[in-house]
Design a protein around this motif. Sequence first.
Motif, PDB file in Angstrom:
ATOM      1  N   MET A   1      33.131  32.460  60.889  1.00  0.00           N
ATOM      2  CA  MET A   1      32.110  32.634  62.184  1.00  0.00           C
ATOM      3  C   MET A   1      32.744  31.842  63.280  1.00  0.00           C
ATOM      4  O   MET A   1      32.719  30.469  63.209  1.00  0.00           O
TER       5      MET A   1
ATOM      6  N   ALA B   1      31.842  29.192  55.436  1.00  0.00           N
ATOM      7  CA  ALA B   1      30.803  28.550  54.855  1.00  0.00           C
ATOM      8  C   ALA B   1      29.802  29.299  54.241  1.00  0.00           C
ATOM      9  O   ALA B   1      28.931  29.110  53.530  1.00  0.00           O
ATOM     10  N   ARG B   2      29.972  30.635  54.752  1.00  0.00           N
ATOM     11  CA  ARG B   2      29.105  31.735  54.109  1.00  0.00           C
ATOM     12  C   ARG B   2      30.126  31.986  52.708  1.00  0.00           C
ATOM     13  O   ARG B   2      30.792  32.523  52.749  1.00  0.00           O
ATOM     14  N   ALA B   3      29.164  31.552  51.682  1.00  0.00           N
ATOM     15  CA  ALA B   3      29.850  31.445  50.288  1.00  0.00           C
ATOM     16  C   ALA B   3      29.287  32.240  49.242  1.00  0.00           C
ATOM     17  O   ALA B   3      29.575  32.372  48.027  1.00  0.00           O
TER      18      ALA B   3
ATOM     19  N   LYS C   1      33.792  26.999  52.182  1.00  0.00           N
ATOM     20  CA  LYS C   1      33.531  25.640  52.797  1.00  0.00           C
ATOM     21  C   LYS C   1      32.249  25.113  52.019  1.00  0.00           C
ATOM     22  O   LYS C   1      31.277  25.907  51.793  1.00  0.00           O
ATOM     23  N   PRO C   2      32.486  23.868  51.474  1.00  0.00           N
ATOM     24  CA  PRO C   2      33.367  22.937  51.583  1.00  0.00           C
ATOM     25  C   PRO C   2      34.450  22.925  50.636  1.00  0.00           C
ATOM     26  O   PRO C   2      33.949  23.417  49.336  1.00  0.00           O
TER      27      PRO C   2
ATOM     28  N   SER D   1      21.485  32.513  55.159  1.00  0.00           N
ATOM     29  CA  SER D   1      22.770  32.554  55.228  1.00  0.00           C
ATOM     30  C   SER D   1      23.147  31.587  56.463  1.00  0.00           C
ATOM     31  O   SER D   1      24.047  30.698  56.363  1.00  0.00           O
TER      32      SER D   1
ATOM     33  N   SER E   1      22.838  28.140  55.472  1.00  0.00           N
ATOM     34  CA  SER E   1      23.866  27.733  54.439  1.00  0.00           C
ATOM     35  C   SER E   1      25.207  27.171  55.224  1.00  0.00           C
ATOM     36  O   SER E   1      25.787  26.536  54.843  1.00  0.00           O
ATOM     37  N   HIS E   2      25.283  27.985  56.465  1.00  0.00           N
ATOM     38  CA  HIS E   2      26.638  27.945  56.916  1.00  0.00           C
ATOM     39  C   HIS E   2      26.592  26.483  57.724  1.00  0.00           C
ATOM     40  O   HIS E   2      27.537  25.501  57.795  1.00  0.00           O
TER      41      HIS E   2
ATOM     42  N   ARG F   1      26.862  23.393  55.387  1.00  0.00           N
ATOM     43  CA  ARG F   1      27.973  23.109  54.463  1.00  0.00           C
ATOM     44  C   ARG F   1      29.054  22.741  55.249  1.00  0.00           C
ATOM     45  O   ARG F   1      30.159  21.983  54.951  1.00  0.00           O
ATOM     46  N   THR F   2      29.204  23.129  56.753  1.00  0.00           N
ATOM     47  CA  THR F   2      30.235  22.781  57.617  1.00  0.00           C
ATOM     48  C   THR F   2      30.567  21.447  57.922  1.00  0.00           C
ATOM     49  O   THR F   2      31.498  20.751  57.608  1.00  0.00           O
TER      50      THR F   2
ATOM     51  N   LEU G   1      29.156  19.240  55.846  1.00  0.00           N
ATOM     52  CA  LEU G   1      29.346  18.727  54.660  1.00  0.00           C
ATOM     53  C   LEU G   1      30.934  18.596  54.492  1.00  0.00           C
ATOM     54  O   LEU G   1      31.600  17.589  53.790  1.00  0.00           O
ATOM     55  N   MET G   2      31.396  19.571  54.819  1.00  0.00           N
ATOM     56  CA  MET G   2      33.114  19.842  54.496  1.00  0.00           C
ATOM     57  C   MET G   2      33.629  18.575  55.326  1.00  0.00           C
ATOM     58  O   MET G   2      34.628  18.043  54.986  1.00  0.00           O
TER      59      MET G   2
ATOM     60  N   SER H   1      33.019  15.098  53.536  1.00  0.00           N
ATOM     61  CA  SER H   1      33.848  14.746  52.413  1.00  0.00           C
ATOM     62  C   SER H   1      35.333  14.760  52.692  1.00  0.00           C
ATOM     63  O   SER H   1      36.177  14.113  52.354  1.00  0.00           O
TER      64      SER H   1
ATOM     65  N   LEU I   1      25.411  18.758  48.847  1.00  0.00           N
ATOM     66  CA  LEU I   1      26.124  20.012  48.715  1.00  0.00           C
ATOM     67  C   LEU I   1      25.387  20.684  47.663  1.00  0.00           C
ATOM     68  O   LEU I   1      24.823  21.831  47.635  1.00  0.00           O
TER      69      LEU I   1
END
Lengths: 126, 565
Positions: free
Chosen positions: A58, A87-89, A108-109, B349, B352-353, B356-357, B359-360, B363, B392
């Motif tokens: 993205m 991050a789309r998992a 991700k992550p 969706s 989610s994106h 998570r970004t 969070l990446m 960490s 997460l």
Amino acid sequence: MNDAAPLILCADDDPDILALLTLRLERAGYRVVQAPDGDRALALARELSPAVVVLDVMMPRLSGTEVLAALRADAATRELRVILISARAQESDVEKGLAAGADAYLAKPFQAPELTDLVKRMVDGG
Amino acid sequence: MTSTPVSEPFPRRAQIAVPSRASIAYLAAGVLAIAVYYLIPADEQDVWYVVIGLSSVASVALGARRMENARLAWYLFAAGLSTSVIADAISGYYEIVLNRQPPVPSTTDGFYLATYPFLFGGIYLLLRERGAIRTRVAGLDALIVAVAAGTVQWVFFVEPNLHAQGSAVARGVEMAYPTFDLFLFIALVELVLSVGGRVVSYQLLVFGVLFWVIGDEIYGLSVDNYVVGGWVDSLWLGSYVLWGAAALDPSARMRVYRDRREVPRLTTARLVLLAGALLTSPAVILVEHFWRHHSPHPKAVAIGAAVVAVLVVSRFAGLVRAVEGARAAERSANQRLRELDRLKDEFVSTVSHELRTPLMSISGYVDLAREHADAESRTYLEIVERNAGRLLALVNDLLFVARIQSGALELELAEADLGELVGESVSSAQPHAATNGVELNLRLAGGATGVHVDRRRIGQVVDNLVSNAIKFSPEGGEVNLTVGAAEGFVRFEVSDHGIGIPEAERDRLFERFFRSSTALDRQISGTGLGLYISKAIVQAHGGRISASPAPGGGSSFLVELPARA
């Protein structure tokens, strides 16, 4: 860092992630070129023919998948190794990415070694 | 007698409602008075007739005074009944003083005929107040009834008078009664179809109007045979009494909820009514043929039948159109729902994106920072790391729940061996168990443990149960895992010697966000989603999951999956 080290193109619109990936890859002994968006990523990939292209899915302007499609459509860049990161998992996302011609898909992550090990395998595998 | 206004919706179903004490008392007195009417000499009868009529007028006026709504309607009834009683009195004067029947036409007829507009005017107001005649369809139904009943009235009551002897005024008066009765009849039908069946007061009113109309019709059929003090009188007297009782019943004051439907439902009553209207013309022809052997009325009957047919067809055409319209609306609503569903998926969706970004980044940078941190900072960073991990896990669980909720839980079924799956899960959980000082014992009970499952999903279930068992075990505790086969199912059981689950909470264990009190008391972290997700996955495979107390304390979870055929 030396000029002989394999070149990795890293594209992500999130500067923190981009910096993080760059740092991890450089520590693993690679040269890294950064691209903040899809357009730039495509231009750099064509210009530099990096050993591995790491593409965020993205991204503004051109998405990672679109960059991938453009690379695969061009004979000069068709053989480039591409890793999609996103991050789309969900499984469907992963499937879409692989179907578009990615060599690997990282959700991700992920932990730094997951990426560096993958890159190492690709570079070593030729 | 209850004098507080009743303000509640009337019962949905028609039911045998009991009139109030006041109206029962009046009804009983009325019936007694009518009985007395037949026992007294003729001259006194006329007086008694007026007395009963006056009591009705008084009751209706009294009732109307207490009304909070539709008061005008009841005053109109009182006025109408009054003019009728005046006519009764004049008629009685002829009988007693002049010793003859009043001529036709006479002042009596004037007063009698004046009654009708008041009565159906009152009913119209009542119906309007109750919201019963707001729609075109209701009007159409009334029109259909009017044409059918009008045919009958014309053929049997009005038309014969056209050729009768007497002055034009006399014939006009004789025709006016059946015409007015027609209006009263239509009002009656509308009353029955709308509120008549459901409220005591209106039920009494319906019978009042019915008695009145029947009395008139019987009188009309046999004017020449009518004698004062005959049984037909009881119908009119009964009507007076019923009208008075209707006004006295407190249910007349009910604020009946208006029916907000645009189109009245095609109830059985309405269907019977429409069918009756369609069958009127053939019935009239048959009656004329077999019963009355004089002048048939082909023109009137044909016109009546044609008009009724056209009206009924347009009534049903309207109905069909309405149904088609509703279908179309439903289709577009479905389309909107699908669109909303798609938007929801997209939202999930995107969330989610977006979650998570960062969070990446957290960490990833915590990882880097740890390299340079001193011992104390490292402890702090580990806490950050651990919480990022929890966050997460929560995001992943929530996303998974969202997918279960939207029915988007897709399974990639493949051949697998449950023993093997559990083995994998046990080895990956081993470090976690060791950290907590818990021993994992896997026992393969034998039998075929082949299943047809989504390996990832079932792995997720096993991981969840194993990690729960470790989480809830005391240090030095044991977790026993058994895989076996039984009756077409492959079974996997996890037992711990942990804190256990209170029996009262066992049923709720698999609910979304439910956390047992024992877990909360010990501040064991968790989201309350793991078992909910596990259950959804197991059920999606056609399996079962259950919890029971483990022997010697602790709890035991059993997963049963259909064995591979």
